[in-house]
Write a protein that holds these residues in place. Sequence first.
Motif, PDB file in Angstrom:
ATOM      1  N   SER A  38      40.996  53.006  33.163  1.00 43.18           N
ATOM      2  CA  SER A  38      42.411  53.087  33.572  1.00 43.18           C
ATOM      3  C   SER A  38      42.675  54.274  34.512  1.00 43.18           C
ATOM      4  CB  SER A  38      43.337  53.152  32.352  1.00 43.18           C
ATOM      5  OG  SER A  38      43.107  54.348  31.634  1.00 43.18           O
ATOM      6  N   GLN A  42      40.593  50.704  37.670  1.00 41.36           N
ATOM      7  CA  GLN A  42      41.532  49.583  37.869  1.00 41.36           C
ATOM      8  C   GLN A  42      42.383  49.795  39.117  1.00 41.36           C
ATOM      9  OE1 GLN A  42      43.745  49.579  34.189  1.00 41.36           O
ATOM     10  NE2 GLN A  42      45.460  50.696  35.062  1.00 41.36           N
ATOM     11  N   ALA A  43      42.861  48.689  39.671  1.00 37.35           N
ATOM     12  CA  ALA A  43      43.696  48.747  40.872  1.00 37.35           C
ATOM     13  C   ALA A  43      44.901  49.648  40.609  1.00 37.35           C
ATOM     14  CB  ALA A  43      44.147  47.345  41.257  1.00 37.35           C
ATOM     15  N   ASP A  44      45.199  50.504  41.553  1.00 37.64           N
ATOM     16  CA  ASP A  44      46.311  51.455  41.452  1.00 37.64           C
ATOM     17  C   ASP A  44      46.142  52.485  40.329  1.00 37.64           C
ATOM     18  OD1 ASP A  44      47.617  50.291  43.636  1.00 37.64           O
ATOM     19  OD2 ASP A  44      48.513  48.764  42.347  1.00 37.64           O
ATOM     20  N   PRO A  73      45.583  56.070  38.704  1.00 42.37           N
ATOM     21  CA  PRO A  73      46.103  57.337  39.231  1.00 42.37           C
ATOM     22  C   PRO A  73      45.071  58.132  40.045  1.00 42.37           C
ATOM     23  CG  PRO A  73      45.991  57.382  36.820  1.00 42.37           C
ATOM     24  CD  PRO A  73      45.696  55.983  37.251  1.00 42.37           C
ATOM     25  N   GLU A 108      42.170  56.612  41.458  1.00 35.21           N
ATOM     26  CA  GLU A 108      41.276  55.510  41.851  1.00 35.21           C
ATOM     27  C   GLU A 108      40.165  55.976  42.795  1.00 35.21           C
ATOM     28  OE1 GLU A 108      41.543  50.922  43.569  1.00 35.21           O
ATOM     29  OE2 GLU A 108      43.358  52.125  43.427  1.00 35.21           O
ATOM     30  N   ASN A 153      36.788  55.161  45.281  1.00 37.68           N
ATOM     31  CA  ASN A 153      36.477  54.187  46.316  1.00 37.68           C
ATOM     32  C   ASN A 153      35.087  53.603  46.053  1.00 37.68           C
ATOM     33  OD1 ASN A 153      36.283  52.707  48.621  1.00 37.68           O
ATOM     34  ND2 ASN A 153      36.291  54.457  50.014  1.00 37.68           N
TER      35      ASN A 153
END
Length: 144
Positions: free
Chosen positions: A67, A71-73, A75, A77, A79
């Motif tokens: 999390s 996951q997409a978006d 806090p 994230e 690459n």
Amino acid sequence: RSNAGETMAWSESVDTVLANKEALAAFRTFLKSEFSEENVEFWLACEDFKKTKSSTKIASKARKIYSDFIQADAPKEINIDFHTKNDISENISEPTLSCFDAAQRSIYSLMAKDSFPRFLRSEVYKELVKKHQDRNQKRWLPFL
């Protein structure tokens, strides 16, 4: 290894920086200035995760890493490529201690090839080396 030798070793590889508290702190400061501190934070989270013994902790730590970083978006994230992200997403419900290995290798490689060479040219690194050199001179020249 002496402090002077240790300082010189930092420039040899990203491993020596990741293994030393003071050098790691400087590297993190540098990455923050480049808005990429999530890379080292993810790498450290994975190192901690791989030492986890209890299966309930493995599941909760894996979900937290997922999390926070995957996951997409998220806090922080990171690459990573679609396939690596997808593999983790498919296996996160039953995580193993190696579930983040591919992503960790990818991020390590990114830091080693991209961020680390820039870090060695940065003011943050130059100040760290100077601080160590000053400290060593004081140690060897107490009469000054």
